[in-house]
Design an enzyme around this catalytic site. Structure first.
Site, PDB file in Angstrom:
ATOM      1  N   GLU A   4     -12.635 -38.038 -14.219  1.00  0.00           N
ATOM      2  CA  GLU A   4     -11.625 -39.002 -14.634  1.00  0.00           C
ATOM      3  C   GLU A   4     -11.377 -38.851 -16.139  1.00  0.00           C
ATOM      4  OE1 GLU A   4     -10.636 -43.743 -14.006  1.00  0.00           O
ATOM      5  OE2 GLU A   4     -12.687 -43.018 -13.773  1.00  0.00           O
TER       6      GLU A   4
ATOM      7  N   ARG B 234     -26.574 -35.513  -3.547  1.00  0.00           N
ATOM      8  CA  ARG B 234     -26.669 -36.053  -2.193  1.00  0.00           C
ATOM      9  C   ARG B 234     -26.368 -35.000  -1.136  1.00  0.00           C
ATOM     10  NH1 ARG B 234     -25.113 -40.746  -5.301  1.00  0.00           N
ATOM     11  NH2 ARG B 234     -22.940 -40.065  -5.226  1.00  0.00           N
TER      12      ARG B 234
END
Lengths: 243, 191
Positions: A167, A130
């Site tokens: 994560e 993005r």
């Protein structure tokens, strides 16, 4: 309307009449409070009003535009929130609806261009994918090169790479050797800063080759994830803060 | 069709664009001469020329949507969209777009992949151009055209910076016009 945009953009930008508000946004009205997971406080998407700090925005470490700028409100309201994506509990900030709002997208770019033009910035680095949407228009408008920072094995030439934490596990970010030169001044663009891991990797890559990071710039920040703390000395500039 | 055949013959900008594209041999595998547009993005003048040529072509064609194919289409599409007052729609690999999507499958050399678009991004009868950095077989662009047409939108043209020899002489892709700025650089170096 201010036209503090370089000649290229003002020549090419025809101020076309805004298209009707895309119907996708009608189902995601931003004015009502958003129920968030236990990670976040239950507040609605609000503007970060830096108040007096806006006056010293160039010098402070992290700033947003003055909350009274009408362009910010429109930009914030054009961002759609998708609950439970990519997994339960995450309120995903979807900028694709901003890209459908021609006025909001134009204003987003204009706000960054106004901030970065005339400051000797020769590199706009954009984080896949993005960051590739926002970075090149800014680069073109301020006369800088655009450097894509990519996932592994996408760039065809010789690369340097930097590992960063996810994560669960790690990922790698790569940049072409020779894309930037020592002493160049850069900004790093992504749509959103969450934990700051990706931006921190981009900073490390550029600094390894002697580039000075003027600022990291994002459309959205999730401040409770404290991503700013991972950026070291690099300042952070965001348009919208989602708390 | 190639830009040089369509009014831009001898335009020095095309020369500059072509010269700015780097060829990387044997990527992603042996025998492929990869057309690397990242060097074009480092050349501000050549990058600006690229966008200007597309903008000049489309600005008066009442285009309301520029769709860009992930990921290199993202590097060119938004600047064109901004300049002509159109929306930008990203066409993405599976699982990236967060909202409700429609998807279209296309063939790879070995196997298949899918291209996705958000439901509601494009509206019926909108006029669309589809952008990617390069067209080879046209499989990805064909999938993009299918996505648009499934929503009742009209694809006016597909536009790419580079067109591989397979498309030379083909003016149309799945019935739609194809506009390409340059041929690949450095093919004569492949011996």
């Amino acid at each position: 309307m201010q036209t503090l945009i370089s000649p290229f953009v003002s020549h090419s930008l025809r101020l076309a009449p805004p298209l009707p508000r895309n119907s996708l946004l009608n189902n995601y009205h931003q004015a009502s409070p958003i129920r968030l997971s236990s990670h976040f406080s239950t507040t609605s998407l609000r503007l970060f009003n830096s108040g007096a700090a806006a006056a010293a925005s160039r010098d402070s470490e992290m700033t947003t535009e003055d909350g009274k700028d009408p362009r910010i409100a429109k930009i914030a309201s054009s961002i759609r929130v998708i609950p439970d994506f990519p997994k339960p509990g995450i309120m995903f900030q979807d900028i694709t609806t901003l890209l459908l709002d021609t006025e909001a997208f134009k204003d987003t770019i204009a706000l960054f261009v106004e901030r970065y033009q005339g400051r000797g910035i020769s590199v706009v680095a954009g984080v896949e994918a993005r960051g590739f949407i926002f970075g090149p228009p800014i680069a073109l408008a301020i006369g800088a090169k655009f450097v894509p920072m990519r996932k592994p094995k996408k760039l065809p030439g010789k690369v340097i790479s930097e590992e960063y934490s996810l994560e669960y596990g790690t990922d790698k970010m790569e940049m072409h050797v020779g894309a930037v030169e020592p002493g160049e001044r850069a900004i790093i663009i992504d749509d959103l800063i969450a934990t700051g891991g990706t931006l921190a990797a981009a900073i490390r890559l550029l600094e390894r080759v002697g580039v000075k990071i003027v600022e990291c710039a994002c459309v959205i920040e999730l401040p409770e994830l404290k991503g700013k703390e991972k950026l070291g000395d690099a300042p952070l500039f965001v348009l919208v803060s989602s708390a | 069709m190639f830009a040089a055949e369509n009014g831009l013959k001898g335009d020095p900008r095309l020369e500059a664009i072509s010269a700015a594209i780097r060829v990387v041999p044997n990527f992603p595998k042996k025998g492929i001469m990869f057309q690397d547009i990242t060097t074009l993005l480092l050349d501000h003048k050549a990058f600006k020329h690229t966008i200007d040529i597309f903008v000049d072509r489309y600005k008066d064609m009442h285009i309301s949507v520029v769709a860009g194919v992930e990921a290199r289409g993202f590097m060119f599409g938004p600047s064109i969209a901004l300049a002509i007052g159109a929306k930008f729609i990203p066409l993405r690999k599976p699982g990236k777009l967060p909202g409700k999507v429609i998807s279209e499958s296309y063939e790879l050399e070995y196997g298949h992949d899918r291209l996705e678009m958000h439901v509601g991004a494009v509206e019926p009868r909108e006029r669309v151009i589809i952008i990617d950095d390069l067209v080879a077989t046209g499989g990805t662009l064909s999938a993009a055209i299918s996505l648009m047409e499934s929503q009742g939108a009209e694809v006016v043209e597909c536009a790419c910076v580079i067109g591989l020899p397979e498309v030379k002489g083909q003016h149309k892709l799945k019935g739609k016009p194809l506009y390409v700025l340059v041929e690949p650089s450095g093919l004569d170096e492949l011996c």
